[in-house]
Scaffold this motif. Structure first.
Motif, short mmCIF file in Angstrom:
data_model
loop_
_atom_site.label_atom_id
_atom_site.label_comp_id
_atom_site.label_asym_id
_atom_site.label_seq_id
_atom_site.Cartn_x
_atom_site.Cartn_y
_atom_site.Cartn_z
N GLU A 70 8.69 5.48 9.70
CA GLU A 70 8.38 4.17 10.30
C GLU A 70 7.16 4.27 11.21
O GLU A 70 6.31 3.36 11.25
CB GLU A 70 9.59 3.67 11.07
N LEU A 71 7.07 5.37 11.97
CA LEU A 71 5.93 5.55 12.87
C LEU A 71 4.63 5.67 12.08
O LEU A 71 3.60 5.08 12.45
CB LEU A 71 6.15 6.80 13.72
N LEU A 72 4.66 6.43 10.98
CA LEU A 72 3.46 6.57 10.16
C LEU A 72 3.04 5.24 9.54
O LEU A 72 1.85 4.92 9.45
CB LEU A 72 3.71 7.61 9.06
N ALA B 128 3.62 2.25 10.84
CA ALA B 128 3.07 1.42 11.91
C ALA B 128 1.64 1.83 12.25
O ALA B 128 0.76 0.98 12.45
CB ALA B 128 3.95 1.52 13.15
N ILE B 129 1.41 3.14 12.32
CA ILE B 129 0.06 3.62 12.62
C ILE B 129 -0.92 3.22 11.52
O ILE B 129 -2.04 2.79 11.78
CB ILE B 129 0.08 5.15 12.81
N THR B 130 -0.47 3.35 10.27
CA THR B 130 -1.33 2.99 9.14
C THR B 130 -1.70 1.51 9.18
O THR B 130 -2.87 1.13 9.00
CB THR B 130 -0.63 3.31 7.82
N GLY C 161 -1.72 -0.42 11.79
CA GLY C 161 -2.61 -0.63 12.94
C GLY C 161 -4.04 -0.24 12.63
O GLY C 161 -4.99 -0.95 13.00
N LEU C 162 -4.19 0.91 11.95
CA LEU C 162 -5.54 1.35 11.59
C LEU C 162 -6.21 0.38 10.61
O LEU C 162 -7.41 0.13 10.70
CB LEU C 162 -5.48 2.75 10.97
#
Length: 305
Positions: free
Chosen positions: A12-14, A16-18, A20-21
């Motif tokens: 889930e964190l990956l 979200a980061i993707t 966002g980027l």
């Protein structure tokens, strides 16, 4: 039983980061695209300002060429028309060679293989007006006194349009004008063996009309003795051995350059009247502006035999 810990999993964190980027990349792209479009608009605006303004500033005075004279004009027309020869300037206290229309005689904003042209016109002021260099000149004046009706002809104006580099070691060229004025006076014959007095001419300072003009081309429109018309260069007209035809108009064209660099500019080939030019790949935006000026003071329908 211990309570379960709440939070994001690594997946889930990956994700979200993707996401966002991706959003950041889209925002950056929008900003960059906006800046590019803004530079393109600025470049287009500066080119248009140069081209449109210079055409308007020049053509309004060129239309006056030969005002004050009657009949068709050619290279022998005195005190009027397109100045093509020292014959047009006889009797004037002026360096004639500096005030003659010339082909391929002036600077260009890049190596075109062909120099810019120079256009020189002459006319009598129809009214109180301003020359291309900002000089106030007087039009005709009429008055009645005890001696009767008096008429004073307006000032005569010579205007030279040409390109000039910005200084030593500079490549960029701008459109300039230089003017000279005089009052026409009948030359009183001098005693036998004497030299006639020359008409005094006031030469004014040059004035820049428009910046960033890379190339200037001038061509003449003529009416032949059989009433046919033709367009020819300045040199082609001067090379005519027999009596030269009447000049009825002028074709003018400028290659204007932007003040700003446009990174994605890929247009480098231009047609400036009869000349094909290849501009340097310097990322500047360029555009050709041209006009045809009919010389209404050249004798409507008149021909030169």
């Amino acid at each position: 039983m211990q309570p379960r810990e709440k939070g994001f999993t690594l997946i889930e964190l990956l994700i979200a980061i993707t996401l966002g980027l991706i959003l950041v990349a889209v925002a950056v792209q929008l900003v960059i695209s906006g800046q590019i479009n803004y530079k393109i608009q600025q470049a287009a605006s500066s080119v248009q300002d140069t081209g449109v303004f210079s055409l308007n500033a020049v053509t309004k005075n060129i239309r006056l060429a030969n005002h004050g004279n009657a009949g068709a004009m050619n290279d022998e027309t005195l005190y009027g028309g397109i100045v093509l020869d020292e014959n047009n300037l006889q009797g004037l206290n002026i360096t004639a060679a500096d005030y003659v229309s010339e082909e391929n005689s002036q600077d260009a904003g890049f190596n075109t293989g062909f120099g810019s042209d120079q256009l020189v016109i002459m006319y009598q002021a129809p009214v109180d007006m301003v020359t291309c260099t900002g000089e106030n000149i007087d039009g005709p004046v009429t008055s009645i006194d005890e001696e009767g009706f008096n008429s004073e002809r307006g000032e005569y104006v010579i205007e030279k349009y040409y390109l000039k580099r910005r200084g030593a070691g500079k490549i960029e060229t701008d459109l300039y004008c230089k003017s000279a004025t005089f009052f026409h006076r009948e030359i009183v014959p001098t005693p036998e063996g004497g030299t006639p007095d020359l008409i005094s001419v006031t030469v004014n300072n040059e004035q820049m009309i428009a910046p960033n003009v890379d190339f200037m081309r001038v061509m003449l429109k003529v009416r032949n003795s059989d009433q046919s018309t033709a367009t020819m260069s300045l040199d082609a007209y001067k090379d005519i051995v027999e009596t030269k035809p009447a000049i009825i108009g002028v074709d003018l064209a400028w290659l204007a350059k932007s003040s700003e660099i446009v990174q994605n500019n890929k247009i480098y080939n231009f047609q400036v009247l009869d000349k094909d030019l290849e501009a340097p790949k310097d990322k500047y935006m360029r555009h050709v502006y041209s006009t045809t000026v009919a010389l209404r003071n050249g004798g409507l329908g008149d021909i030169i035999e």
